[in-house]
Design a protein around this motif. Structure first.
Motif, PDB file in Angstrom:
ATOM      1  N   GLU A  42      22.334 -43.745  -3.737  1.00 35.33           N
ATOM      2  CA  GLU A  42      21.335 -44.814  -3.668  1.00 35.33           C
ATOM      3  C   GLU A  42      20.391 -44.539  -2.505  1.00 35.33           C
ATOM      4  N   VAL A  43      19.111 -44.817  -2.740  1.00 33.80           N
ATOM      5  CA  VAL A  43      18.102 -44.733  -1.687  1.00 33.80           C
ATOM      6  C   VAL A  43      17.550 -46.130  -1.458  1.00 33.80           C
ATOM      7  N   VAL A  44      17.605 -46.610  -0.211  1.00 35.60           N
ATOM      8  CA  VAL A  44      17.069 -47.932   0.121  1.00 35.60           C
ATOM      9  C   VAL A  44      15.884 -47.758   1.066  1.00 35.60           C
ATOM     10  N   PRO A  45      14.898 -48.655   0.992  1.00 37.60           N
ATOM     11  CA  PRO A  45      13.730 -48.531   1.871  1.00 37.60           C
ATOM     12  C   PRO A  45      14.075 -48.633   3.343  1.00 37.60           C
ATOM     13  N   VAL A  68      21.320 -43.353   1.268  1.00 33.77           N
ATOM     14  CA  VAL A  68      20.200 -42.793   2.014  1.00 33.77           C
ATOM     15  C   VAL A  68      19.239 -43.923   2.344  1.00 33.77           C
ATOM     16  N   ALA A  69      18.719 -43.939   3.559  1.00 33.79           N
ATOM     17  CA  ALA A  69      17.726 -44.931   3.963  1.00 33.79           C
ATOM     18  C   ALA A  69      16.433 -44.228   4.346  1.00 33.79           C
ATOM     19  N   GLU A  70      15.310 -44.741   3.861  1.00 37.14           N
ATOM     20  CA  GLU A  70      14.016 -44.207   4.276  1.00 37.14           C
ATOM     21  C   GLU A  70      13.747 -44.526   5.745  1.00 37.14           C
ATOM     22  N   GLU A  71      14.385 -45.590   6.214  1.00 40.49           N
ATOM     23  CA  GLU A  71      14.231 -45.988   7.613  1.00 40.49           C
ATOM     24  C   GLU A  71      15.488 -46.698   8.065  1.00 40.49           C
ATOM     25  N   GLN A  72      15.925 -46.426   9.279  1.00 44.41           N
ATOM     26  CA  GLN A  72      17.029 -47.165   9.903  1.00 44.41           C
ATOM     27  C   GLN A  72      16.494 -47.856  11.148  1.00 44.41           C
ATOM     28  N   ASN A  73      16.829 -49.132  11.314  1.00 42.35           N
ATOM     29  CA  ASN A  73      16.388 -49.822  12.521  1.00 42.35           C
ATOM     30  C   ASN A  73      17.528 -50.081  13.494  1.00 42.35           C
ATOM     31  N   PRO A  86      10.385 -43.100  12.895  1.00 38.06           N
ATOM     32  CA  PRO A  86       9.476 -43.734  11.938  1.00 38.06           C
ATOM     33  C   PRO A  86       9.970 -43.581  10.503  1.00 38.06           C
ATOM     34  N   ALA A  87       9.581 -44.509   9.648  1.00 30.83           N
ATOM     35  CA  ALA A  87       9.985 -44.470   8.244  1.00 30.83           C
ATOM     36  C   ALA A  87       9.602 -43.144   7.597  1.00 30.83           C
ATOM     37  N   ARG A  88      10.542 -42.580   6.829  1.00 34.15           N
ATOM     38  CA  ARG A  88      10.343 -41.363   6.044  1.00 34.15           C
ATOM     39  C   ARG A  88      10.009 -40.133   6.884  1.00 34.15           C
ATOM     40  N   SER A  89      10.254 -40.193   8.179  1.00 35.92           N
ATOM     41  CA  SER A  89      10.011 -39.036   9.041  1.00 35.92           C
ATOM     42  C   SER A  89      11.223 -38.125   9.126  1.00 35.92           C
ATOM     43  N   GLY A  90      12.333 -38.564   8.555  1.00 34.56           N
ATOM     44  CA  GLY A  90      13.558 -37.776   8.645  1.00 34.56           C
ATOM     45  C   GLY A  90      14.485 -38.088   7.495  1.00 34.56           C
ATOM     46  N   LEU A  91      15.694 -37.571   7.590  1.00 35.25           N
ATOM     47  CA  LEU A  91      16.741 -37.879   6.633  1.00 35.25           C
ATOM     48  C   LEU A  91      17.826 -38.664   7.354  1.00 35.25           C
ATOM     49  N   PHE A  92      18.128 -39.834   6.824  1.00 34.36           N
ATOM     50  CA  PHE A  92      19.116 -40.720   7.426  1.00 34.36           C
ATOM     51  C   PHE A  92      20.063 -41.134   6.304  1.00 34.36           C
ATOM     52  N   PHE A  93      21.271 -40.576   6.298  1.00 40.91           N
ATOM     53  CA  PHE A  93      22.149 -40.854   5.168  1.00 40.91           C
ATOM     54  C   PHE A  93      23.614 -40.749   5.588  1.00 40.91           C
TER      55      PHE A  93
END
Length: 299
Positions: A42-45, A68-73, A86-93
């Motif tokens: 799953e990919v979440v924003p 997978v997350a497009e952004e983690q806060n 920043p959002a979509r600047s990396g891979l966070f999963f």
């Protein structure tokens, strides 16, 4: 909102054409197949932490779950250190595995060998990045990924493994892909882009990392978690930038051990040869920081 919906927000936070969103359906078609380790993806924003999300739901999840997350806060590293980008600047999963379960052709892996999972993830990521991004990635024990920017080694990724629920381990990987200099969280950080990557397309990079992880995990499971028989210990040592360097392991309570890092033992511990001629193994869970130390004092 799904990651696909995010494509249609002109002028919004998801509209950076240099950072297109991941295509969850395409990733599932490529990775979630019969006989594969991966059972769902799953990919979440956005989310606080993919590790936190999988850990909370672990008992209801199958082995091979990928989030997978497009952004983690509220991304986390070891000892609750923060990881933001920043959002979509990396891979966070994060991925969930169950090494203690019996599988066809593989006995359960003893709990004492589960500490190899973050090192396994490091090897899998480094080998995948070499193939897909053309970037040599070194491993800093126990859980950092290093690239060279100019002539300087910089951290571009980190790994966090956590026990979760009954018999599960969640392994999280954070990787800076397209971060520019002005976006770095700290001056000493790096990214694949700054290291001169041949490609910063996150889709093939993510596929390569997950396929590499599945291969190494399968070999490790078939060897009963034995890092020597699976080739994991030798491969990790070959790519570990910490070995051969004089380091200082800072311990809880203010103590420290200083010595040359000479090996990674069968339990995944870093072995330090001290000036007193003693070899001291240190585990990842027993230290607060591992830092470079100056040259040994002369006799």
């Amino acid at each position: 909102m799904t990651s696909e919906d995010a494509r249609g927000e002109p002028g919004g936070r998801w509209s950076d054409l240099d950072r297109p969103p991941l295509d969850a359906a395409s990733l599932r078609r490529a990775l979630v197949r019969p006989g594969s380790l991966w059972t769902s993806l799953e990919v979440v924003p956005s989310t606080g932490s993919t590790n936190t999300d999988l850990t909370a739901a672990a008992d209801a999840l199958d082995e091979g779950t990928v989030l997978v997350a497009e952004e983690q806060n509220a991304g986390r590293g070891r000892l609750e250190r923060r990881w933001n980008a920043p959002a979509r600047s990396g891979l966070f999963f994060s991925v969930l595995v169950r090494p203690g379960d019996a599988k066809e052709g593989a006995e359960p892996v003893p709990v004492e060998r589960w500490g190899w999972l973050p090192l396994l993830a490091g090897v899998a990521t480094a080998t995948a990045l070499s193939r897909t991004a053309g970037v040599d990635t070194a491993l800093k024990w126990p859980n950092d990924l290093l690239v060279t920017v100019g002539a300087e080694e910089r951290k571009t990724g980190g790994i966090l493994a956590e026990r979760a629920g009954t018999g599960a381990v969640v392994v999280g990987i954070g990787l800076n892909v397209s971060l520019r200099t002005d976006e770095l969280p700290v001056p000493g950080a790096g990214s694949l882009a700054l290291a001169g990557a041949a490609s910063t397309d996150r889709d093939p990079i993510l596929r390569a990392i997950l396929r590499s992880f599945a291969q190494w995990y399968g070999d490790w499971r078939e060897a009963g978690g034995d890092p020597g028989l699976s080739g994991l210990q030798e491969t990790y040592a070959a790519g570990c930038a910490t070995l051969g360097r004089r380091v200082r392991a800072e311990l809880p309570g203010g103590g420290q051990i200083i010595g040359e890092a000479v090996a990674v033992d069968g339990d995944g511990r870093l072995v330090l040869a001290t000036q007193d001629g003693v070899q001291e193994p240190v585990g990842a869970g027993d230290i607060v920081h591992l830092k470079a130390a100056g040259p040994a004092p002369r006799e």
